[in-house]
Design an enzyme around this catalytic site. Structure first.
Site, PDB file in Angstrom:
ATOM      1  N   TYR A 168      -1.030  -1.019  10.405  1.00 47.46           N
ATOM      2  CA  TYR A 168      -1.429  -1.158   9.162  1.00 47.46           C
ATOM      3  C   TYR A 168      -0.167  -0.566   8.373  1.00 47.46           C
ATOM      4  CZ  TYR A 168      -4.081  -1.212   4.605  1.00 47.46           C
ATOM      5  OH  TYR A 168      -4.194  -1.361   3.256  1.00 47.46           O
ATOM      6  N   SER A 211       0.939  -1.158  -0.148  1.00 47.68           N
ATOM      7  CA  SER A 211      -0.026   0.158   0.130  1.00 47.68           C
ATOM      8  C   SER A 211       0.919   1.384  -0.122  1.00 47.68           C
ATOM      9  CB  SER A 211      -0.875   0.032   1.356  1.00 47.68           C
ATOM     10  OG  SER A 211      -1.395   1.321   1.498  1.00 47.68           O
TER      11      SER A 211
HETATM   12  P1  NAP Z   1     -11.439  -6.081   0.645  1.00 43.59           P
HETATM   13  O1  NAP Z   1     -12.469  -5.493  -0.301  1.00 43.59           O
HETATM   14  O2  NAP Z   1     -11.745  -5.957   2.007  1.00 43.59           O
HETATM   15  O3  NAP Z   1     -11.515  -7.662  -0.022  1.00 43.59           O
HETATM   16  C1  NAP Z   1     -10.443  -8.564   1.056  1.00 43.59           C
HETATM   17  C2  NAP Z   1     -10.790  -9.842   0.945  1.00 43.59           C
HETATM   18  O4  NAP Z   1      -9.839 -10.394   1.570  1.00 43.59           O
HETATM   19  C3  NAP Z   1     -12.139 -10.120   1.626  1.00 43.59           C
HETATM   20  O5  NAP Z   1     -13.010 -11.077   0.920  1.00 43.59           O
HETATM   21  C4  NAP Z   1     -11.774 -10.501   2.866  1.00 43.59           C
HETATM   22  O6  NAP Z   1     -12.684 -11.436   3.655  1.00 43.59           O
HETATM   23  C5  NAP Z   1     -10.543 -11.270   2.554  1.00 43.59           C
HETATM   24  N1  NAP Z   1      -9.602 -11.596   3.766  1.00 43.59           N
HETATM   25  C6  NAP Z   1      -9.497 -10.850   4.960  1.00 43.59           C
HETATM   26  N2  NAP Z   1      -8.575 -11.386   5.726  1.00 43.59           N
HETATM   27  C7  NAP Z   1      -8.422 -12.541   5.316  1.00 43.59           C
HETATM   28  C8  NAP Z   1      -7.663 -13.984   5.731  1.00 43.59           C
HETATM   29  N3  NAP Z   1      -7.150 -13.787   6.774  1.00 43.59           N
HETATM   30  N4  NAP Z   1      -7.618 -14.705   4.847  1.00 43.59           N
HETATM   31  C9  NAP Z   1      -7.998 -14.818   3.850  1.00 43.59           C
HETATM   32  N5  NAP Z   1      -8.793 -13.954   3.283  1.00 43.59           N
HETATM   33  C10 NAP Z   1      -9.095 -12.835   3.903  1.00 43.59           C
HETATM   34  O7  NAP Z   1      -9.840  -5.450   0.450  1.00 43.59           O
HETATM   35  P2  NAP Z   1      -9.315  -4.681  -0.699  1.00 43.59           P
HETATM   36  O8  NAP Z   1      -9.645  -3.308  -0.628  1.00 43.59           O
HETATM   37  O9  NAP Z   1      -9.575  -5.534  -1.914  1.00 43.59           O
HETATM   38  O10 NAP Z   1      -7.748  -4.888  -0.445  1.00 43.59           O
HETATM   39  C11 NAP Z   1      -7.143  -5.824  -0.902  1.00 43.59           C
HETATM   40  C12 NAP Z   1      -5.616  -5.732  -0.600  1.00 43.59           C
HETATM   41  O11 NAP Z   1      -5.175  -4.631  -0.902  1.00 43.59           O
HETATM   42  C13 NAP Z   1      -5.587  -5.511   1.171  1.00 43.59           C
HETATM   43  O12 NAP Z   1      -4.000  -6.173   1.455  1.00 43.59           O
HETATM   44  C14 NAP Z   1      -5.282  -4.092   1.187  1.00 43.59           C
HETATM   45  O13 NAP Z   1      -4.530  -3.878   2.531  1.00 43.59           O
HETATM   46  C15 NAP Z   1      -4.572  -3.606  -0.078  1.00 43.59           C
HETATM   47  N6  NAP Z   1      -4.973  -2.343  -0.307  1.00 43.59           N
HETATM   48  C16 NAP Z   1      -6.352  -1.853  -0.342  1.00 43.59           C
HETATM   49  C17 NAP Z   1      -6.308  -0.598  -0.891  1.00 43.59           C
HETATM   50  C18 NAP Z   1      -7.817   0.141  -0.990  1.00 43.59           C
HETATM   51  O14 NAP Z   1      -7.881   1.381  -0.909  1.00 43.59           O
HETATM   52  N7  NAP Z   1      -8.824  -0.747  -1.076  1.00 43.59           N
HETATM   53  C19 NAP Z   1      -5.247   0.284  -0.981  1.00 43.59           C
HETATM   54  C20 NAP Z   1      -4.023  -0.015  -0.895  1.00 43.59           C
HETATM   55  C21 NAP Z   1      -3.862  -1.429  -0.504  1.00 43.59           C
HETATM   56  P3  NAP Z   1     -13.619 -10.328   4.842  1.00 43.59           P
HETATM   57  O15 NAP Z   1     -14.297  -9.502   3.932  1.00 43.59           O
HETATM   58  O16 NAP Z   1     -14.175 -11.524   5.267  1.00 43.59           O
HETATM   59  O17 NAP Z   1     -12.602  -9.935   5.667  1.00 43.59           O
END
Ligand code: NAP
Length: 253
Positions: free
Chosen positions: A152, A139
Site C-alpha cells: 500500500y 495517501s
Molecule cells: P472505500 O470506502 O473502500 O471505497 C472505495 C470504492 O472503490 C469501493 O466502492 C470499492 O469497491 C471500489 N473499488 C475497489 N477496487 C476497485 C477496482 N478495482 N475498480 C473499481 N472500483 C474499485 O475506500 P475509501 O476509503 O473511500 O478510499 C478511496 C481512496 O482513498 C483509496 O484509493 C484509498 O486508498 C484512499 N485513501 C483512503 C483513506 C481512508 O482513510 N479511508 C486515507 C487515505 C487514502 P469494493 O468495496 O467492492 O472494493
C-alpha cells in the site's frame, strides 16, 4: 469553484471518498461518470445522486484495460467530452513482506497504481483537447510509513511519482495533474479496518489523537480539496501534492 460544462469521471465512486467527490462535483455543475467494481453499491449510489445532476454509472475494474477503455469510450458517447479524471479507486491489503503473498502484491499494485495509469492513458488525449485535469487520491502512506503496509505504501508513493511525471509530460498540452494525500477518512474502508481491530473504541481514540485537529476527515473534506484542484481556481497548480490530513503528518506518526 464551479465545474459547469465539465465532464468528470470518478473511479471508486460507489462509496467513501469517491462517492463524496461525485456528489461534490455534481453540486458544482459537472456531469459525472461514476465508475466502480461493486455493481450493486454503484446502482444504489446512482439512485441516491440521480436528482443532483446528470450522471452515468459504469461498473468495471480499474485494473482491467478493456473496462477502462470502454468506460472512457462510453463517457464520450454519452456526454461528448471528458474534462476531469479522479483516480480514487483503491484497496487496502496489509501484512509484513514475508506474510504478504505475491498475488496480493500484484492485485494491490494493479488496482492502486496501474488503474490510475490505465485511466490516465485513455483519458489524457481527451483531457488535452479540453484543458483538463487529473486528481489522484494518494495517501499520507506515501509520505510516512506504516507497519505492515509495504504494498500500500509503495503504491501510494508511486502514485505521487506518476502524478509528477504526467504533469511534466502533459503540462504543455494544458493538462494539470495533482495528487491529494488524505490521512484517516471515515469511509467504509476505514470502518472495515476498525471492525477488525481488537479494541475498536481505543483504536478510534488513538486515530483521533494522531490528528492535531482531533478528528478523522469526512469524505467531504477530501472531496472539497479535489474540487479545488479540478477547478479553474487551481489553474496554475500542477504536479503538486496537497496533504489533507488534519495535521497528522506534522506529528509524523
Ligand atoms: P472505500 O470506502 O473502500 O471505497 C472505495 C470504492 O472503490 C469501493 O466502492 C470499492 O469497491 C471500489 N473499488 C475497489 N477496487 C476497485 C477496482 N478495482 N475498480 C473499481 N472500483 C474499485 O475506500 P475509501 O476509503 O473511500 O478510499 C478511496 C481512496 O482513498 C483509496 O484509493 C484509498 O486508498 C484512499 N485513501 C483512503 C483513506 C481512508 O482513510 N479511508 C486515507 C487515505 C487514502 P469494493 O468495496 O467492492 O472494493
Amino acid at each position: 469553484m464551479r465545474l459547469d460544462n465539465r465532464v468528470a469521471l470518478v473511479t471508486g465512486a460507489a462509496m467513501g471518498i469517491g462517492a463524496a467527490v461525485a456528489e461534490c462535483f455534481l453540486e458544482a455543475g459537472a456531469r459525472v461518470v461514476l465508475f466502480d467494481i461493486d455493481a450493486q453499491a454503484l446502482s444504489l449510489r446512482e439512485s441516491a445522486l440521480q436528482d443532483r445532476g446528470e450522471l452515468l454509472a459504469i461498473a468495471g475494474d480499474v485494473a482491467s484495460e478493456a473496462d477502462v477503455e470502454s468506460a472512457v469510450a462510453r463517457t464520450l458517447e454519452t456526454f461528448g467530452s471528458l474534462d476531469l479524471l479522479v483516480n480514487n479507486a483503491g484497496i487496502d491489503l496489509a501484512g509484513k513482506a514475508p506474510d504478504f503473498s505475491s498475488s496480493d502484491w500484484d492485485r494491490l499494485m494493479d488496482v492502486n497504481l496501474k488503474g490510475a495509469y490505465l485511466f490516465s492513458r485513455y483519458s489524457i488525449p481527451h483531457l488535452a483537447a479540453r484543458a483538463g485535469a487529473i486528481v489522484n487520491i494518494s495517501s499520507v502512506h506515501a509520505i510516512v510509513s506504516y507497519e505492515s503496509c509495504p504494498a500500500y505504501d509503495a503504491a501510494k508513493a508511486g502514485m505521487l511519482a506518476l502524478t509528477r511525471t504526467l504533469a511534466l509530460d502533459h503540462g504543455p498540452q494544458g493538462v494539470r495533474v495533482n495528487a491529494i494525500c488524505p490521512g484517516y477518512v471515515d469511509t467504509p474502508m476505514t470502518q472495515k479496518w476498525l471492525d477488525s481491530v481488537p479494541d475498536r473504541a481505543a483504536t478510534l481514540e488513538q486515530v483521533r489523537a494522531v490528528h492535531p485537529l482531533r478528528r478523522m476527515a469526512t469524505p467531504r473534506d477530501i472531496a472539497e480539496a479535489a474540487l479545488f484542484l479540478a477547478s479553474s481556481r487551481a489553474s496554475f497548480i500542477t504536479g503538486a501534492t496537497l496533504v489533507v490530513d488534519g495535521g497528522l503528518t506534522i506529528y509524523g506518526r
